[in-house]
Design a protein around this motif. Structure first.
Motif, mmCIF file in Angstrom:
data_model
loop_
_atom_site.group_PDB
_atom_site.id
_atom_site.type_symbol
_atom_site.label_atom_id
_atom_site.label_comp_id
_atom_site.label_asym_id
_atom_site.label_seq_id
_atom_site.Cartn_x
_atom_site.Cartn_y
_atom_site.Cartn_z
ATOM 1 N N ASN A 195 0.926 -1.328 -0.020
ATOM 2 C CA ASN A 195 0.084 0.095 0.087
ATOM 3 C C ASN A 195 0.715 1.474 0.135
ATOM 4 O O ASN A 195 0.413 2.281 -0.232
ATOM 5 C CB ASN A 195 -0.723 0.143 1.289
ATOM 6 C CG ASN A 195 -0.374 0.071 2.667
ATOM 7 O OD1 ASN A 195 0.427 -1.372 2.744
ATOM 8 N ND2 ASN A 195 -0.665 0.738 3.231
ATOM 9 N N HIS A 196 2.219 1.103 0.295
ATOM 10 C CA HIS A 196 2.979 2.232 0.086
ATOM 11 C C HIS A 196 3.400 2.752 -1.501
ATOM 12 O O HIS A 196 4.403 3.560 -1.463
ATOM 13 C CB HIS A 196 4.103 2.244 1.029
ATOM 14 C CG HIS A 196 3.629 2.511 2.564
ATOM 15 N ND1 HIS A 196 3.970 3.857 3.110
ATOM 16 C CD2 HIS A 196 2.792 2.037 3.321
ATOM 17 C CE1 HIS A 196 3.568 3.809 4.235
ATOM 18 N NE2 HIS A 196 2.896 2.978 4.549
ATOM 19 N N HIS A 210 3.217 -5.978 6.052
ATOM 20 C CA HIS A 210 2.474 -4.911 6.366
ATOM 21 C C HIS A 210 2.394 -4.415 7.797
ATOM 22 O O HIS A 210 2.246 -3.214 8.110
ATOM 23 C CB HIS A 210 0.887 -5.143 5.893
ATOM 24 C CG HIS A 210 0.147 -4.052 6.210
ATOM 25 N ND1 HIS A 210 0.239 -2.678 5.505
ATOM 26 C CD2 HIS A 210 -1.097 -3.804 6.770
ATOM 27 C CE1 HIS A 210 -0.662 -1.865 5.731
ATOM 28 N NE2 HIS A 210 -1.730 -2.237 6.479
HETATM 29 FE FE LIG Z 1 1.720 -1.978 4.201
#
Ligand SMILES: [Fe+2]
Ligand SMILES: [Fe+2]
Length: 540
Positions: free
Chosen positions: A378-379, A485
């Protein structure tokens, strides 16, 4: 086991606040050579009652397979001295038991398990790489994000998981549609005329009496359901743990028709089947290892550069490192730019492409026998909606020799099936299930396996791409399941699948400090693809 030994065990269990329910549970516990792992698993999971089913569930959480499968320990021999002639006793002193002298190795720093180099037999440079990709969304995303796509994604999820339940005999009878059950609700309004339905869940609430209320919906309609806690339920039972929005479940029960709106009283709830998995192994001639890491977060001020150098040194010198053929990076390789408000002040490298350039430079120092596999998280600079495609070709050109895949990715290395998923949905599991916390990401992974879905909830913290076929369904049980994560670390086993929660290379962030969360950075997890032995190497 003699009564005395059982009494002894029971004292240990009682002292740990655990109550054994039933003969079957007792027998299962008696088969164990050591119960400390069971006690630890129960305490971590807040389990108090040990029924046979709970014991089995706890055993799946025990960190190593050996811990639960070893045979009974070697018999202890005892010696008595001759009796003191002055005393009335028929025996003398009892000497300390004499058994084979086994010296336990000292506990490793970080409390990580020991490994035996003999379990990692093959040099990586002697074996050609063999990667087979079974699923990667890169180039295969077909959704336009329209209402029809969302509908077909959920219909497909329902169809796939219902089929798993039927073919895996997880249901007590043939399921009927919700509308058919509703039409015949008068007939199905007693325990003697139960029906079974399969549908998607929409969680409502726990009522004051501790009952879980939720809706179950299929293609035909939705109905309100109430679930009571069955006796002897473990903390993982949905009546105590909860359900995730958009889970697919089976419910058996009957309608309650009174003054208020009719509802469906659930006597039994069914999840998709997940039997004991028997792992595939690479051949003896390909007995190389795979290393797992995630969340390097290059570009962040909290990236642990000296520890990275230490790892590179280790790769150059350590015999275990020479067995590492694959290095799987499961997302968040860089910290990214504009990921959260105020991120700029936490960045040492403020330009996204420079972050990827630096990551490439750091990875280049790995020995040339190592094959890199890189997933996004997600980064990363790809669409956040999952399944995520691989990093952009523009980013890829900085890396001389790496395999870029999407997130999640289902692939095999020398025939060993690996499911790698960055793990963004762990945020949703922490919010949705009582058993899951940030310090126990393995329980979120367990929950994913048990519902055969990586990220069930639409509209939660995990953005999802509504592909016409729901590829977040775990259609094939993997030999190795890996996530990242949340910056923890775990290696264990769930029903025969090796579970790896990859460590990070980022120190505690301000945000984590505020939440009181302590990450477990700089631990490389290594799994041998032939022996399935694991090793965790700390660099901090
Ligand atoms: Fe992450
Ligand atoms: Fe991360």
């Amino acid at each position: 086991m003699v009564d005395e030994e059982w009494a002894n065990r029971q004292r240990q269990l009682t002292a740990a606040g655990l109550l054994v329910l039933g003969k079957a549970a007792q027998e299962r516990i008696q088969q164990l050579s050591d119960i400390s792992s069971l006690i630890e698993a129960a305490q971590r999971s807040n389990v108090v009652m040990l029924s046979e089913r709970t014991v089995e569930e706890m055993l799946t959480l025990v960190p190593t397979e050996e811990a639960i499968d070893v045979p009974q320990g070697a018999p202890r021999s005892e010696q008595a001295t001759l009796p003191d002639p002055e005393s009335q006793s028929s025996i003398g002193r009892t000497l300390a038991p004499v058994g084979p002298q086994v010296l336990a190795p000292p506990v490793r720093r970080h409390g990580l398990d020991h490994y035996n180099l003999a379990d990692f037999p093959m040099q990586a440079k002697d074996v050609d790489s063999e990667i087979e990709i079974h699923f990667d969304i890169t180039g295969n995303s077909t959704t336009e994000g329209k209402m029809g796509d969302i509908r077909s994604c959920f219909s497909d999820r329902l169809r796939q998981i219902r089929q798993m339940m039927i073919s895996g005999r997880a249901l007590p009878r043939r399921p009927i549609s919700v509308s058919e059950a509703w039409r015949n609700r008068q007939r199905h309004s007693s325990r003697d005329y139960e029906v079974t339905l399969v549908g998607l869940v929409s969680v409502d609430k726990w009522s004051k009496g501790g009952y879980l209320w939720f809706d179950v919906e299929d293609d035909s309609m939705q109905i309100r359901c109430m679930l009571k806690e069955p006796s002897g339920a473990s903390n993982f039972h949905p009546s105590l743990d909860g359900l995730m929005n958009d889970d697919v479940v089976g419910v058996s029960g009957h309608f309650v028709i009174g003054n208020r709106d009719p509802y469906f009283s659930v006597s039994d709830i069914h999840m998709p089947p997940l039997g004991r998995h028997s792992k595939s192994a690479a051949s003896e001639a390909e007995a190389v290892s795979a290393a797992f890491l995630s969340d390097v977060h290059v570009g962040s001020k909290t990236f642990l550069a000296p520890q990275w150098e230490k790892m590179i040194e280790w790769f150059r010198n350590d015999p275990l490192a020479r067995t590492v053929k694959y290095f799987v990076l499961s997302g968040d390789g860089v910290d990214g730019v504009g990921i959260y408000p105020g991120q700029e002040r936490h960045l040492a490298i403020k330009d996204l492409f420079n972050q990827y350039g630096e990551l490439a430079r750091l990875l280049e120092n790995l020995p040339d026998w190592v094959v890199l596999m890189i997933l996004p998280g997600n980064h990363d600079a790809v669409r956040p909606a999952e399944p995520q495609p691989a990093l952009d070709p523009e980013v890829q050109q900085d890396y001389s020799d790496a395999v870029f895949v999407g997130n999640p990715c289902d692939f095999s290395l020398h025939g060993v099936r690996i499911l790698s998923y960055h793990g963004k949905s762990i945020d949703d599991f922490v919010a949705g299930l009582r058993s899951v916390t940030y310090s126990s990401p393995e329980l979120a992974m367990r929950a994913m396996m048990e519902r055969r879905h990586l990220a069930p909830s639409w509209g939660g913290k995990t953005p999802l791409s509504p592909e016409p076929e729901d590829r977040m369904v775990i259609s094939t049980v993997p030999d190795i399941f890996v996530t990242g994560h949340v910056h923890g670390h775990y290696v264990g086993n769930h029903k025969g699948t090796t579970m790896v929660h990859s460590s990070t290379w980022q120190d505690q962030t301000d945000y984590q400090r505020m939440l009181g969360f302590q990450p477990k950075p700089c631990i490389l997890t290594i799994v041998n693809l032939h022996t399935h032995a694991t090793a965790s190497i700390p660099f901090a």
